[in-house]
Design a protein around this motif. Sequence first.
Motif, short mmCIF file in Angstrom:
data_model
loop_
_atom_site.label_atom_id
_atom_site.label_comp_id
_atom_site.label_asym_id
_atom_site.label_seq_id
_atom_site.Cartn_x
_atom_site.Cartn_y
_atom_site.Cartn_z
N LEU A 197 -12.37 -3.36 27.04
CA LEU A 197 -11.56 -4.40 27.70
C LEU A 197 -11.22 -5.53 26.73
CD1 LEU A 197 -13.17 -4.62 31.23
CD2 LEU A 197 -10.92 -3.76 30.63
N THR A 198 -12.25 -6.02 26.03
CA THR A 198 -12.01 -7.04 25.02
C THR A 198 -11.00 -6.54 24.00
OG1 THR A 198 -14.34 -7.58 25.25
CG2 THR A 198 -13.17 -8.63 23.45
N GLY A 199 -11.18 -5.29 23.58
CA GLY A 199 -10.30 -4.71 22.57
C GLY A 199 -8.85 -4.68 23.02
N MET A 200 -8.61 -4.23 24.27
CA MET A 200 -7.23 -4.20 24.77
C MET A 200 -6.60 -5.59 24.68
SD MET A 200 -7.49 -1.99 28.24
CE MET A 200 -8.70 -0.71 28.37
N ALA A 201 -7.33 -6.59 25.17
CA ALA A 201 -6.78 -7.94 25.16
C ALA A 201 -6.59 -8.44 23.73
CB ALA A 201 -7.69 -8.88 25.94
N CYS A 202 -7.52 -8.07 22.84
CA CYS A 202 -7.43 -8.52 21.45
C CYS A 202 -6.19 -7.96 20.76
CB CYS A 202 -8.67 -8.09 20.66
SG CYS A 202 -10.06 -9.16 20.93
N ALA A 203 -5.86 -6.70 21.07
CA ALA A 203 -4.69 -6.09 20.45
C ALA A 203 -3.46 -6.95 20.71
CB ALA A 203 -4.49 -4.68 20.98
N GLY A 204 -3.40 -7.56 21.90
CA GLY A 204 -2.26 -8.43 22.21
C GLY A 204 -2.44 -9.83 21.67
N LEU A 205 -3.66 -10.34 21.84
CA LEU A 205 -3.90 -11.73 21.42
C LEU A 205 -3.64 -11.89 19.91
CD1 LEU A 205 -4.91 -14.52 22.29
CD2 LEU A 205 -7.18 -13.82 21.57
N ALA A 206 -3.87 -10.80 19.17
CA ALA A 206 -3.65 -10.87 17.73
C ALA A 206 -2.24 -11.37 17.40
CB ALA A 206 -3.88 -9.49 17.12
N PHE A 207 -1.26 -10.98 18.20
CA PHE A 207 0.12 -11.41 17.94
C PHE A 207 0.25 -12.93 18.05
CE2 PHE A 207 0.75 -6.98 19.07
CZ PHE A 207 1.60 -6.58 18.06
N VAL A 208 -0.42 -13.49 19.06
CA VAL A 208 -0.33 -14.94 19.27
C VAL A 208 -1.02 -15.69 18.12
CG1 VAL A 208 -1.10 -16.83 20.73
CG2 VAL A 208 -0.05 -14.82 21.74
N ALA A 255 6.00 -12.20 21.01
CA ALA A 255 4.57 -12.20 20.71
C ALA A 255 3.76 -12.51 21.96
CB ALA A 255 4.26 -13.22 19.62
N TYR A 256 4.20 -13.51 22.72
CA TYR A 256 3.48 -13.86 23.94
C TYR A 256 3.60 -12.77 24.99
CZ TYR A 256 1.73 -18.41 22.78
OH TYR A 256 1.01 -19.41 22.22
N VAL A 257 4.78 -12.13 25.05
CA VAL A 257 4.97 -11.06 26.02
C VAL A 257 4.01 -9.90 25.70
CG1 VAL A 257 6.57 -9.28 26.79
CG2 VAL A 257 7.32 -11.64 26.65
N LEU A 258 3.91 -9.55 24.43
CA LEU A 258 2.99 -8.48 24.04
C LEU A 258 1.56 -8.85 24.38
CD1 LEU A 258 4.48 -7.35 20.62
CD2 LEU A 258 4.36 -6.02 22.73
N CYS A 259 1.22 -10.11 24.12
CA CYS A 259 -0.13 -10.58 24.42
C CYS A 259 -0.43 -10.42 25.91
CB CYS A 259 -0.26 -12.03 23.99
SG CYS A 259 -1.83 -12.76 24.44
N SER A 260 0.52 -10.88 26.73
CA SER A 260 0.31 -10.80 28.17
C SER A 260 0.30 -9.36 28.66
CB SER A 260 1.39 -11.57 28.91
OG SER A 260 1.31 -12.92 28.56
N LEU A 261 1.15 -8.54 28.04
CA LEU A 261 1.20 -7.13 28.42
C LEU A 261 -0.17 -6.48 28.23
CD1 LEU A 261 3.12 -4.67 29.08
CD2 LEU A 261 3.18 -4.29 26.62
N CYS A 262 -0.75 -6.69 27.05
CA CYS A 262 -2.06 -6.11 26.78
C CYS A 262 -3.11 -6.69 27.72
CB CYS A 262 -2.46 -6.37 25.33
SG CYS A 262 -1.43 -5.46 24.16
#
Lengths: 346, 349, 509
Positions: free
Chosen positions: B68-79, B245-252
């Motif tokens: 779960l952390t990993g999924m969110a991190c994959a997106g947060l990395a863009f931000v 970048a934010y859209v990808l973050c939120s998507l993940c």
Amino acid sequence: MEQTKRKFHASMINDYRAFVFLGIVLIFGIFANNFYTLYNFTSIFSGSSLYTFIGLAFTLCMIAGHMDLSVGYMATMGAMMVLGMRTLEGLPWGVAFLVAAGVGALFGLANGILVAKAKIHSFIVTLGMQFVIKGLLNIYSNGAEISVKGDFEVTDILNSSPIPFLPFSVLFLFTLAAVIILMVVLAKTRFGRNVYMLGGNLETAWLAGIKSDRNTILIFMISGILCGLGGALYGVSAGTATPTLGEKGIAPLMVGLTATIIGGTDIAGGKGSVLNTFVSIVAILAMFGVITTLVGKFEVQILFIGIVLAFCVLYETFTKYAKQKTLGIRPDLVQKYMQESGKTKL
Amino acid sequence: MTTKEQQATAPGIKQDSRRTDISKTSLFINRAGAYFIVAILLVIGLIIAQGRFVSIDNIRSILNAVSLTGMACAGLAFVVYSANFNDMSLPMTMALSGMMAVQLIPFGIVVSVVGGIAAGTLVGVVNGILIGKFRANPIIWTLAFNMVLSGIVRVAWGGSQIYPDTVAGDSEFAQQAAVQFNSFARTYFFDGALPLMVVVMIVLFVFAYFMMTRTRFGNKLKMVGSNYEAARLSGVNCAKTVILAYVLCSLCAAIAGIFYTSMTKIGAYSNGEGYDFDCLTAVLLGGMTLAGGKGNIVGVFGGVLVVGMLKNIMTLIGISTFSQYLVTGVVFLIVVWINTSSERKLGRA
Amino acid sequence: MSEAVNTNENAYALEMRSVSKRFPGTLAVDQVDFAVRAGEVHALVGENGAGKSTLMKMLAGLYSDYTGEIYIDGKLCELHSPSLAKEHGVGMIFQELSLARRISIYENLLVGRLPKKNALFIDKKEAVRQASELLERVGLGKQDPTKEVSEISQCDAQLTEIAKVLGSNPSIIVMDEPTSALSSEEVKRLFAIIDSLKKQGLAIIYISHHLQEIFEVADNITVMRDGKKVGTYPVEETSTEHLIEKMVGKSVNEFYAEHTAEIGEELLTVKDFTRWGFFHHVDFTVHRGEVLAIVGLAGSGRTEIGRSLVGADPLDQGTVVLDGKEVSFKDMTQAVNGGIGYLTEDRKVAGLAITQSVTDNILVTIIDQLSKGASYYPKKHLGVVNKKIEELSIYPPEPARLVNNLSGGNQQKVLMAKWLATAVDVLVLDEPTRGVDIGAKQIIHQAVLDYAARGNGVILLSSDLPEVVGLCDRAIILREGYIVGEIQKHEINENTLLMAANGEGRHVS
């Protein structure tokens, strides 16, 4: 001329928006039953204590251009330490409070050294420090709560109202004292003015020979002491402290941060007032009270505090966005334009 | 004439006077990043846990724990990469998408999942516009928006939790959807060796890797993150890039939120609590810096692994949950310290 | 006070004896002797890069590694830190305001030495009183010292900056381009203040490009060129022409390459170009193969025209016709696609992402051209990068090297390369060679001429006059936001340009 006058008023309102916010809440208070009672105000003021200490610490760091995310856990640590020292170790209250403040100062020192000497961003340092403190306080208490165990003497004193007909508990008077002391320090001492200068323009500070490293460390230490004391007072007045104090409900860190922003402290540093932060915290708690009476739901409280914060952020963002467009304008050319077009405004 | 000869012959041209002898250790630490620690942890794990550490079971449980952390991190990395510090609205993005998905279960599993992801992604659109276009302060704005969302979600659902099977009601179709929904987090491939959550996490990381390195967006984001003004004045549409970048973050985050909800079988406003800082920790451990434009997705995956392995090893050798916080915090501070100083030594900070 | 000045008639308040300062790659100040008397306004002039600012920064204690001797009031001093310089009575007013904008005036004035009431508290009343006194000395007696700096005008801020320096009781004040942000009315106010400071017996060193002003305010003028002192002249014995001749020297123009470009048809026509408050009613035309210079002093609106042309800043009115089509750009993405590029003046702030590689920086302008779909991988386009690296001899020639690890001159070449990589027809160059060594300058100039020779147009915004003379085919003169004249190729030399930019000569309408 007229234009400058109007501008002046608009900025006045913005400078005192914490008071405006409080005013609006107080007006709505008229419609809420039992809002204007001694008991209610006593509880609002007492309830503001922990948040105020945390808010003060957060505002202090933000004026200097830093962020201290560890304030919530440092306060929890203060609460655990004071009760631990008293109940588990059997030390006198005075010593217990000193230990709580001292532990806060130690964490502040660690934060300050990592920020000033190791040059790591304060956001990262204090983020990591959160985990460290969380671990330590859980280890200390083994994850359990610590309570005063029947020793309610000081708890009762803190919760009593010494002045008749005024809603001020001893706890709140201590809080008020902290606000006033920090206000005076920030306004009246060289250290205090240096805090603003460090946040406002680091280069100016350097050219003027202000020792930025030493001051930064001191700022984080004061932040730690404030949190330690605030947590200790809260813990004793509540008679108990749990390691999750910094997380439950709307986390104290978030309330402190929100109040700092509503109070008008600039996130870039150099501008801010602890009084405004304090007023914002009182206003937030009063608003919670009004909402509870009028709507009766905890969830609406969160919605409203979010809306107020979002409103402030949006206001600041859009003013800055608009200001950017006239940066570097030549006043003499603006006058020429006005002569040319006959208009009085750009 | 080659460039070098020209340098030597052309009068007035000075040799590069900057220090070119780069410390080998600094470079190694900088390149290896989180995997350096992964290796150390691996060795520690091998010594301490004697055979238990590299078993399939254990590896699966490490990955499962961080999925779960990993999924969110994959997106947060863009931000983080775009120099916008952190998405503080991550917790509510997760909660909102989970609750939305549960609420839409009566309309079938597809509508439910798509609706949940769409709701979460919308958060990213709003964040992106305000931060990318109007340059709102990223931390304060996302924090404020998180509170607003938190309020909206609590008010909309009356502050209560919702359960997939209850929401589904009596309809057969909806009940089936609820069962499917709850099974997301409990789907395994290869006889239970490979959980769906881990697959999704890896897919998201691969996707993020390609977005970051092999697309126009990723390369623009790098420039926007390193120097917003320079990128803007080079013809990069910064607002669009930051919004994406934010859209990808939120998507993940939304995908993570749906799995979280499926795992607990409860849609609640508290579903993503703590993920804002936990994910940032992993991303920073992975070698990204708050200054933006530094680090990479491979490193972030390493950061996630470090978090997982650290926790796993500590559990294996019987360190209490409480001490685990302490160790995580200290390791985090040390790693960030080393990263910062090696960056500075390489003249990159 | 004035008596003291008279008795010390022959003593120098400041004497610098054969001072030098070396930067990596350049000798910025080379064996300069420089002396100023008390009660004298001494102007320091020279072109960009002549070493004026470096000489003065040395005096303000910003460098700890200069060589030579500095005597203040006859005593040998070591000025190795800002606070040491302050102790010896040197006050420097920097080009960029060093005030904290959100903090009150009085605190800015007394930063680091706020008066104390007792051991603990500062004495605000006393501070405000002292601040008022300082403000009085610069003619701001009516200003409220408790206001924030951000609330007062640019001019008042500039004067406050002077007051701040006065507060440390200096015997020598250095002013570096103090009038760049001021209107002519405000300049008069400043001069009155300088005059009164002079009467108080202070030595004032005044750096400016505005020669007119210098003749108004200075007693003596020292000219610097290429890090060396050319000479010192009493103001009565010199003239604008004489000074310009001394500043320019003779040998500079020689390394400029021949123009080979043929001037073709009209490429870019700008009419009634206006951003209120920045520049008004600007008209000009650029032809194919032509390098057009827009010449103006700092603050004349030069950069702003460039930025509005490419949509980086807004525009209020005016038409732009590019290659026969009317265009208007809302942002730089549209401008680059439409055929205009803009090389920014400050490479570190707005030009390059210095923490990224040469490849990333060169390709950033053409990401959209290099790939049709979403997919894009910079390593595939190393050919483009290597070609540019060779063309501009970027050293070391490593595409993967971080820009931060290149020398200033090579960084500037990377900035140039990223615009040459695009297919734009018109390139606006804002200070394309500021602060780079002569070798890099030469290469960049050649690149500009080659670019124009391929049938493109160049708009050069530069305060480096030899560069303007060497590169451009035509120059238009900008003064305080308006176009005031135009000089054709055969008449362009540094004298005519300097005269025109200062509002003199026959090229100004």
